[in-house]
Scaffold this motif. Structure first.
Motif, short mmCIF file in Angstrom:
data_model
loop_
_atom_site.label_atom_id
_atom_site.label_comp_id
_atom_site.label_asym_id
_atom_site.label_seq_id
_atom_site.Cartn_x
_atom_site.Cartn_y
_atom_site.Cartn_z
N LYS A 254 -12.58 3.29 -4.72
CA LYS A 254 -11.22 3.39 -5.27
C LYS A 254 -10.19 3.48 -4.15
O LYS A 254 -9.10 2.91 -4.24
CB LYS A 254 -11.11 4.61 -6.21
CG LYS A 254 -11.83 4.42 -7.54
CD LYS A 254 -11.63 5.69 -8.39
CE LYS A 254 -12.28 5.58 -9.76
NZ LYS A 254 -12.19 6.85 -10.51
N VAL A 255 -10.52 4.23 -3.09
CA VAL A 255 -9.59 4.35 -1.95
C VAL A 255 -9.36 2.97 -1.32
O VAL A 255 -8.22 2.54 -1.09
CB VAL A 255 -10.12 5.35 -0.89
CG1 VAL A 255 -9.33 5.25 0.40
CG2 VAL A 255 -10.07 6.77 -1.44
N PHE A 256 -10.46 2.26 -1.03
CA PHE A 256 -10.32 0.93 -0.40
C PHE A 256 -9.51 0.00 -1.31
O PHE A 256 -8.64 -0.75 -0.85
CB PHE A 256 -11.71 0.31 -0.15
CG PHE A 256 -12.49 0.98 0.96
CD1 PHE A 256 -11.89 1.33 2.17
CD2 PHE A 256 -13.84 1.27 0.81
CE1 PHE A 256 -12.61 1.94 3.19
CE2 PHE A 256 -14.58 1.88 1.81
CZ PHE A 256 -13.96 2.22 3.01
N HIS A 257 -9.79 0.09 -2.61
CA HIS A 257 -9.07 -0.75 -3.57
C HIS A 257 -7.58 -0.41 -3.57
O HIS A 257 -6.73 -1.31 -3.46
CB HIS A 257 -9.66 -0.51 -4.97
CG HIS A 257 -8.90 -1.17 -6.07
ND1 HIS A 257 -9.22 -2.42 -6.56
CD2 HIS A 257 -7.80 -0.77 -6.75
CE1 HIS A 257 -8.36 -2.76 -7.50
NE2 HIS A 257 -7.49 -1.77 -7.65
N ALA A 258 -7.29 0.89 -3.66
CA ALA A 258 -5.89 1.30 -3.77
C ALA A 258 -5.10 0.95 -2.50
O ALA A 258 -3.90 0.66 -2.58
CB ALA A 258 -5.82 2.82 -4.02
N ALA A 259 -5.79 0.96 -1.35
CA ALA A 259 -5.09 0.66 -0.09
C ALA A 259 -5.12 -0.82 0.23
O ALA A 259 -4.57 -1.25 1.25
CB ALA A 259 -5.74 1.45 1.04
N THR A 344 -9.17 8.11 4.63
CA THR A 344 -8.41 8.61 3.47
C THR A 344 -7.24 9.49 3.92
O THR A 344 -6.12 9.38 3.41
CB THR A 344 -9.35 9.40 2.53
OG1 THR A 344 -10.40 8.52 2.13
CG2 THR A 344 -8.63 9.92 1.30
N TYR A 345 -7.50 10.35 4.90
CA TYR A 345 -6.47 11.24 5.42
C TYR A 345 -5.30 10.43 5.99
O TYR A 345 -4.13 10.72 5.72
CB TYR A 345 -7.07 12.13 6.51
CG TYR A 345 -6.11 13.06 7.21
CD1 TYR A 345 -5.61 14.19 6.56
CD2 TYR A 345 -5.72 12.83 8.53
CE1 TYR A 345 -4.74 15.06 7.22
CE2 TYR A 345 -4.86 13.69 9.18
CZ TYR A 345 -4.37 14.80 8.52
OH TYR A 345 -3.52 15.67 9.17
N ASP A 346 -5.63 9.40 6.76
CA ASP A 346 -4.59 8.55 7.36
C ASP A 346 -3.76 7.88 6.26
O ASP A 346 -2.52 7.82 6.35
CB ASP A 346 -5.28 7.50 8.25
CG ASP A 346 -4.28 6.50 8.81
OD1 ASP A 346 -3.36 6.95 9.52
OD2 ASP A 346 -4.43 5.29 8.54
N LEU A 347 -4.42 7.39 5.21
CA LEU A 347 -3.68 6.75 4.12
C LEU A 347 -2.78 7.75 3.40
O LEU A 347 -1.64 7.43 3.02
CB LEU A 347 -4.67 6.12 3.12
CG LEU A 347 -5.51 4.95 3.65
CD1 LEU A 347 -6.63 4.60 2.67
CD2 LEU A 347 -4.62 3.72 3.90
N ILE A 348 -3.27 8.98 3.23
CA ILE A 348 -2.45 10.02 2.59
C ILE A 348 -1.23 10.34 3.47
O ILE A 348 -0.10 10.42 2.98
CB ILE A 348 -3.29 11.30 2.33
CG1 ILE A 348 -4.35 11.03 1.28
CG2 ILE A 348 -2.40 12.45 1.88
CD1 ILE A 348 -5.37 12.16 1.08
N GLN A 349 -1.48 10.49 4.78
CA GLN A 349 -0.37 10.80 5.70
C GLN A 349 0.71 9.72 5.66
O GLN A 349 1.88 10.00 5.83
CB GLN A 349 -0.89 10.89 7.16
CG GLN A 349 -1.88 11.99 7.43
CD GLN A 349 -1.26 13.36 7.26
OE1 GLN A 349 -1.49 14.02 6.26
NE2 GLN A 349 -0.45 13.77 8.20
N GLN A 484 -15.06 12.45 -4.84
CA GLN A 484 -14.94 12.48 -6.30
C GLN A 484 -13.57 13.03 -6.67
O GLN A 484 -12.89 12.52 -7.56
CB GLN A 484 -16.03 13.37 -6.91
CG GLN A 484 -15.92 13.45 -8.43
CD GLN A 484 -16.94 14.39 -9.05
OE1 GLN A 484 -17.90 14.78 -8.39
NE2 GLN A 484 -16.75 14.74 -10.30
N LEU A 485 -13.15 14.09 -5.96
CA LEU A 485 -11.81 14.65 -6.21
C LEU A 485 -10.74 13.59 -5.95
O LEU A 485 -9.78 13.46 -6.71
CB LEU A 485 -11.54 15.82 -5.25
CG LEU A 485 -12.15 17.18 -5.51
CD1 LEU A 485 -11.57 18.18 -4.52
CD2 LEU A 485 -11.88 17.64 -6.94
N VAL A 486 -10.94 12.84 -4.84
CA VAL A 486 -9.97 11.80 -4.49
C VAL A 486 -9.95 10.73 -5.59
O VAL A 486 -8.88 10.33 -6.08
CB VAL A 486 -10.31 11.15 -3.13
CG1 VAL A 486 -9.31 10.05 -2.78
CG2 VAL A 486 -10.37 12.19 -2.02
N GLY A 487 -11.14 10.29 -5.99
CA GLY A 487 -11.24 9.25 -7.02
C GLY A 487 -10.61 9.68 -8.34
O GLY A 487 -9.94 8.89 -9.01
#
Ligand code: SF4
Ligand code: SF4
Length: 500
Positions: A254-259, A344-349, A484-487
């Motif tokens: 989901k992270v890769f998809h969203a980014a 994920t952290y970098d994308l959130i930042q 899972q929390l991120v997803g």
């Protein structure tokens, strides 16, 4: 049910009164000849085993200055004695780190020091005899190589290194551990610890894509062997099917998809775990790391990212470049290797992910620092990044987070009880008892803050906790994966699908 008593959870940790020999019966199954020979060791105990063991010890000590310093510098100050979860959970004095080291040190002194050769009794030097061999096999398989004791030793003596050397010597005389050595053989020939072939992997990934679409209405891909993808994701094979691991894999996708990142898994390198480290064998560790290099070259990727796994990250962070490098064919603008938490952290930042924290409002979270990440590696370009980054991701994804007691987290974290190649049912009693300190810390935040779930970022921790939580009155699904929390929190947009 194995016949042993689960320790009682106490309000405050209590150092137990010693019970000599109480865990001497605990030993993992010995590997069969075909398993041993497959990974380059004698099939069974060699005839002249004492001679071979001493020769191997000499080789290891002369190759590793660190090992020699660890063996020569202990002053018996006792600072490490109450720091091992296996001692705290079992009360066996040979599970005190210094006593475990002495099983090796006493033999080293006998054969490699002047005083030990000529006045063995005076300096406590001992023969490598059958009794010693039995103790080695038991107690070097009651060390999860977690390095908690090292943090408290004024000389930084690393019991994990001694335990790895001991296991390497045991393998060299033909007495290897079934669980680790069987897995190493499978990963070297099939590509993952489970022996999961490419068609089965493909089926699993397609099934997960369907699950995500059913749950979210969005098509999120989990590509396999996609040539020219930007990122090769190397993740523990438990992520493909085990609970709660698989929810983490869904989270990464989901992270890769969203980014909008282009990525792929590899059927050739479908395993991040590297049990070569647990048996102290650089040769076996290297064979597994080379599969990752080969897959990256074959697929033409630009980056390599590792999924949630503690020891895999330690091997990748510390050894991947030296064992399988140089990786000069990758994009130099990214760290090599990179952890999924760093991505994920970098994308959130950079505000590139839309997160709805309320999606996790049914949970009150605590975080278990995995030993090999906490004490064996780092994350991010900052001191303590391995502690800061996972917590920052959790806080970005949920509203309720509480750390466990200070002396049980970060550098001082307690092992889950199943690390270091001990995650096997023949060691269940050890695993349950060794989890005691972590369970006591968990109970405290459950009682004080109503914590409902413990997040982990290690495949072994997740499997171990799923199994042993019920022994202490918790539910097995109270351990969950960080992604899972991120997803759960990610707000997905149809339009951000990656190019694969
Ligand atoms: S490395 Fe961990 S398991 Fe091994 S003796 Fe030290 S504290 Fe115990
Ligand atoms: S803390 Fe270090 S020096 Fe002290 S007994 Fe333990 S290993 Fe030896």
């Amino acid at each position: 049910m194995v016949d042993f008593e689960t320790p009682v959870l106490k309000q405050y940790p209590i150092i137990p009164l010693i019970q000599p020999g109480v865990m001497a019966h605990i030993k993992p199954y010995v590997a069969k000849p075909e398993i041993q020979e497959k990974i380059g060791f004698p099939g069974e105990l060699v005839e002249n085993w004492q001679e071979v063991a001493i020769k191997k010890m000499g080789e290891l000590v002369s190759k590793s200055r660190a090992l020699q310093v660890f063996l020569d510098s202990c002053v018996k100050c006792g600072a490490c004695t109450d720091k091992c979860h296996y001692f705290l959970g079992t009360a066996d004095p040979k599970n005190m780190p210094v006593a475990r080291q002495d099983l090796f040190r006493d033999v080293y002194r006998r054969y490699f020091t002047f005083a030990g050769k000529y006045f063995p009794k005076l300096v406590g030097a001992k023969e490598m005899d059958k009794e010693m061999l039995d103790d080695w096999y038991s107690y070097f398989h009651q060390c999860s190589q977690c390095r908690r004791c090292t943090v408290y030793c004024p000389f930084g003596i690393d019991t994990a290194e001694i335990s790895m050397a001991a296991r390497e010597i045991l393998d060299s005389i033909g007495v290897g551990q079934k669980y680790c050595n069987e897995i190493i053989g499978k990963a070297q020939t099939i590509g993952n610890n489970l022996g999961l072939p490419e068609p089965a992997l493909l089926d699993t990934l397609e099934g997960l894509e369907e699950d995500i679409e059913e749950e979210t209405g969005v098509v999120v891909r989990l590509p396999l062997d996609q040539k020219n993808a930007d990122i090769l994701l190397v993740t523990p094979s438990a992520d493909f099917f085990a609970e709660p691991h698989v929810d983490g894999l869904i989270g990464y996708a989901k992270v890769f998809h969203a980014a909008g990142l282009s990525w792929t898994l590899s059927s050739h390198a479908s395993e991040a775990a590297n049990f070569g480290m647990f048996i102290g064998s650089y040769e076996n560790m290297q064979k597994l790391t080379m599969r990752i290099r080969d897959a990256a070259l074959e697929l033409g990727v630009k980056r390599i990212v590792f999924g949630e796994c503690g020891h895999a990250w330690r091997v990748a962070y510390n050894f991947l470049n030296t064992l399988a490098g140089p990786f000069d064919f990758l994009d130099p603008n990214y760290p090599m290797p990179q952890h999924i938490c760093e991505v994920t952290y970098d994308l959130i930042q950079r505000n590139l992910l839309t997160l709805d924290k309320s999606a996790n409002d049914d949970k009150v979270i605590t975080f278990h620092d995995s030993c090999n990440i906490a004490r064996g590696s780092r994350m991010g370009d900052m001191v303590g990044g391995q502690f800061i980054i996972p917590r920052a991701i959790i806080k970005a994804c949920c509203n309720h987070f509480y750390d466990m007691a200070d002396d049980t987290i970060k550098e001082a974290t307690f092992c889950c009880g199943g690390g270091g190649g001990l995650l096997t049912d023949d060691l269940l009693e050890l695993r349950v008892k060794g989890a005691l300190p972590r369970m006591e810390a968990l109970k405290q935040v459950v009682d004080d803050y109503g914590v409902t779930h413990m997040v982990a970022i290690c495949a072994i921790c997740k499997s171990q906790f799923s199994k042993i939580l019920p022994y202490y009155g918790f539910e097995m699904d109270q351990v969950i994966t960080l992604h899972q929390l991120v997803g759960n929190a990610l707000v997905l947009d149809e339009g951000t699908s990656n190019s694969n």
